[in-house]
Scaffold this motif. Sequence first.
Motif, PDB file in Angstrom:
ATOM      1  N   TYR A 128      -9.522  10.670   0.379  1.00  0.00           N
ATOM      2  CA  TYR A 128      -8.144  11.058  -0.230  1.00  0.00           C
ATOM      3  C   TYR A 128      -8.246  11.243  -1.628  1.00  0.00           C
ATOM      4  N   GLY A 129      -9.007  10.259  -2.414  1.00  0.00           N
ATOM      5  CA  GLY A 129      -9.177  10.444  -3.867  1.00  0.00           C
ATOM      6  C   GLY A 129      -9.909  11.483  -4.524  1.00  0.00           C
ATOM      7  N   MET A 130     -10.941  12.074  -3.493  1.00  0.00           N
ATOM      8  CA  MET A 130     -11.511  13.144  -3.910  1.00  0.00           C
ATOM      9  C   MET A 130     -10.685  14.613  -3.446  1.00  0.00           C
ATOM     10  N   VAL A 131     -10.229  14.734  -2.591  1.00  0.00           N
ATOM     11  CA  VAL A 131      -9.302  15.894  -2.125  1.00  0.00           C
ATOM     12  C   VAL A 131      -7.937  16.164  -2.682  1.00  0.00           C
ATOM     13  N   THR A 132      -7.371  15.044  -3.071  1.00  0.00           N
ATOM     14  CA  THR A 132      -5.928  15.185  -3.328  1.00  0.00           C
ATOM     15  C   THR A 132      -5.812  15.583  -4.999  1.00  0.00           C
ATOM     16  N   PRO A 133      -4.863  16.491  -5.248  1.00  0.00           N
ATOM     17  CA  PRO A 133      -4.878  16.928  -6.685  1.00  0.00           C
ATOM     18  C   PRO A 133      -4.143  15.820  -7.415  1.00  0.00           C
ATOM     19  N   GLY A 134      -4.664  15.649  -8.500  1.00  0.00           N
ATOM     20  CA  GLY A 134      -3.887  14.616  -9.343  1.00  0.00           C
ATOM     21  C   GLY A 134      -4.672  13.294  -9.178  1.00  0.00           C
ATOM     22  N   ALA A 135      -5.417  13.039  -8.105  1.00  0.00           N
ATOM     23  CA  ALA A 135      -5.912  11.590  -7.984  1.00  0.00           C
ATOM     24  C   ALA A 135      -7.203  11.457  -8.820  1.00  0.00           C
ATOM     25  N   GLN A 136      -7.490  10.233  -9.228  1.00  0.00           N
ATOM     26  CA  GLN A 136      -8.549   9.969  -9.869  1.00  0.00           C
ATOM     27  C   GLN A 136      -9.807   9.257  -9.067  1.00  0.00           C
ATOM     28  N   GLY A 176      -3.453  -4.026   9.083  1.00  0.00           N
ATOM     29  CA  GLY A 176      -3.668  -3.518   7.651  1.00  0.00           C
ATOM     30  C   GLY A 176      -4.503  -2.086   7.457  1.00  0.00           C
ATOM     31  N   ALA A 177      -5.571  -1.898   8.447  1.00  0.00           N
ATOM     32  CA  ALA A 177      -5.710  -0.529   8.543  1.00  0.00           C
ATOM     33  C   ALA A 177      -4.882   0.574   8.668  1.00  0.00           C
ATOM     34  N   LEU A 178      -4.179   0.349   9.488  1.00  0.00           N
ATOM     35  CA  LEU A 178      -2.898   1.454   9.820  1.00  0.00           C
ATOM     36  C   LEU A 178      -2.128   1.659   8.870  1.00  0.00           C
ATOM     37  N   THR A 179      -1.690   0.371   8.075  1.00  0.00           N
ATOM     38  CA  THR A 179      -0.768   0.528   6.838  1.00  0.00           C
ATOM     39  C   THR A 179      -1.316   1.187   6.042  1.00  0.00           C
ATOM     40  N   VAL A 180      -2.751   1.019   5.358  1.00  0.00           N
ATOM     41  CA  VAL A 180      -3.293   1.804   4.510  1.00  0.00           C
ATOM     42  C   VAL A 180      -3.087   3.181   4.874  1.00  0.00           C
ATOM     43  N   VAL A 181      -3.856   3.592   6.134  1.00  0.00           N
ATOM     44  CA  VAL A 181      -3.780   5.135   6.491  1.00  0.00           C
ATOM     45  C   VAL A 181      -2.315   5.722   6.261  1.00  0.00           C
ATOM     46  N   SER A 182      -1.495   4.877   6.805  1.00  0.00           N
ATOM     47  CA  SER A 182       0.102   5.317   6.678  1.00  0.00           C
ATOM     48  C   SER A 182       0.564   5.589   5.263  1.00  0.00           C
ATOM     49  N   ILE A 183       0.156   4.599   4.241  1.00  0.00           N
ATOM     50  CA  ILE A 183       0.419   4.969   2.822  1.00  0.00           C
ATOM     51  C   ILE A 183      -0.062   6.216   2.217  1.00  0.00           C
ATOM     52  N   LEU A 185      -0.943   8.955   4.130  1.00  0.00           N
ATOM     53  CA  LEU A 185      -0.414  10.189   4.746  1.00  0.00           C
ATOM     54  C   LEU A 185       0.936  10.347   4.235  1.00  0.00           C
ATOM     55  N   LEU A 186       1.568   9.237   3.679  1.00  0.00           N
ATOM     56  CA  LEU A 186       2.878   9.577   3.099  1.00  0.00           C
ATOM     57  C   LEU A 186       2.906  10.280   1.919  1.00  0.00           C
ATOM     58  N   GLU A 187       1.778  10.601   1.237  1.00  0.00           N
ATOM     59  CA  GLU A 187       1.561  11.539   0.186  1.00  0.00           C
ATOM     60  C   GLU A 187       2.357  11.227  -0.965  1.00  0.00           C
ATOM     61  N   LEU A 188       2.659   9.964  -1.499  1.00  0.00           N
ATOM     62  CA  LEU A 188       3.287   9.531  -2.581  1.00  0.00           C
ATOM     63  C   LEU A 188       2.604   9.870  -3.737  1.00  0.00           C
ATOM     64  N   PRO A 189       2.992   9.497  -4.779  1.00  0.00           N
ATOM     65  CA  PRO A 189       2.297   9.872  -6.200  1.00  0.00           C
ATOM     66  C   PRO A 189       0.971   8.888  -6.253  1.00  0.00           C
ATOM     67  N   PHE A 190       0.134   9.258  -7.063  1.00  0.00           N
ATOM     68  CA  PHE A 190      -0.929   8.751  -7.006  1.00  0.00           C
ATOM     69  C   PHE A 190      -0.979   7.067  -7.210  1.00  0.00           C
ATOM     70  N   ILE A 191      -0.249   6.736  -8.522  1.00  0.00           N
ATOM     71  CA  ILE A 191      -0.226   5.242  -8.816  1.00  0.00           C
ATOM     72  C   ILE A 191       0.558   4.300  -7.637  1.00  0.00           C
ATOM     73  N   PRO A 192       1.727   4.902  -7.199  1.00  0.00           N
ATOM     74  CA  PRO A 192       2.362   4.094  -6.297  1.00  0.00           C
ATOM     75  C   PRO A 192       1.560   3.768  -4.987  1.00  0.00           C
ATOM     76  N   THR A 193       0.934   4.912  -4.682  1.00  0.00           N
ATOM     77  CA  THR A 193      -0.156   4.786  -3.471  1.00  0.00           C
ATOM     78  C   THR A 193      -1.160   3.962  -3.874  1.00  0.00           C
ATOM     79  N   LEU A 194      -1.758   3.891  -5.048  1.00  0.00           N
ATOM     80  CA  LEU A 194      -2.757   2.964  -5.296  1.00  0.00           C
ATOM     81  C   LEU A 194      -2.441   1.434  -5.231  1.00  0.00           C
ATOM     82  N   LEU A 195      -1.262   1.382  -5.974  1.00  0.00           N
ATOM     83  CA  LEU A 195      -0.717  -0.033  -5.778  1.00  0.00           C
ATOM     84  C   LEU A 195      -0.172  -0.512  -4.545  1.00  0.00           C
ATOM     85  N   ALA A 196       0.027   0.159  -3.317  1.00  0.00           N
ATOM     86  CA  ALA A 196       0.595  -0.251  -2.345  1.00  0.00           C
ATOM     87  C   ALA A 196      -0.699  -0.456  -1.493  1.00  0.00           C
TER      88      ALA A 196
END
Length: 291
Positions: A128-136, A176-183, A185-196
């Motif tokens: 996700y971090g490699m293919v999403t625009p704006g991700a680090q 936990g794994a399914l929650t991480v993947v759900s976060i 797939l929600l395609e939130l901004p990068f920082i909120p996704t990372l913190l979640a």
Amino acid sequence: MIDPDTRAADWVADADAEDAEEAEEMPLSLRLSIADALTLGNATCGFMAVYFTTTGILIPHLTGSTETGMARNSAATAVILMLAAAIFDLFDGIVARKLRSSPMGAELDNLSDLISFGLAPAYFVLVYGMVTPGAQQKVSAVAAIVVLLAVVLRLARFSCVTLKDGMFQGMPSPFGALTVVSIVLLELPFIPTLLAIIGVAWLMVSRVEYPKPRGILAVAMLSWIVGAMGMLAAWAFDAPGGQLLLQTGCALQVVLGAVIPLFATARRVNTFRGNRRESREARQAEAAQVP
């Protein structure tokens, strides 16, 4: 004089006897039970999730492919395989309690969970971090490592800590794994996704108690997984409302991941307060009895 033919016959007889003894001893530790076969199905699903994440998402991105449908289908397939791994993980425990498991059962379960609920979601976060625009990429790699290590620590602790019956300590790795993947797939901004994602990793190694999926809870969990598979399939085939179904399902998964710890913490606080109140009342009763 000893007849060479007799000596050779004795050697053959001794070798046959040793082979027979080994054949009697080895199956006890090497024979797989039905529960173990389900556990291996869990590991297979986790590995195939990594495969589809690589071939359908990462490689097309690196080669400059613009087929978004392929990436969507591969992402859905990878997550469906993680959900299938959760089903195998649910049923191998039920079968092991009803029938039996081999002496390798517990080790097989931990190793399979590490693949399906540690490596697979962590790799999903990394890609996700490699293919999403704006991700680090580097920050995403750190988040993926945090997820992987959280699952490793949780599984190791589960193997050496005795808890009261019917409870887990820390968010179960499949949840936990399914929650991480759900976060993701929600395609939130990068920082909120990372913190979640880091928050979920913390919950997996926390001391928050979670109920084990038994009885009605197991049926509810199975129904939720099957429903999530349907939502992913609708999204993958671009069905009408598929995107909305996916977003709704992912949001519900994240909400459950956040609400369950709150209920567990509130219950623990109420139990602590109740024990203190009973202790105080007992001391007051003892003091009243003293002349």
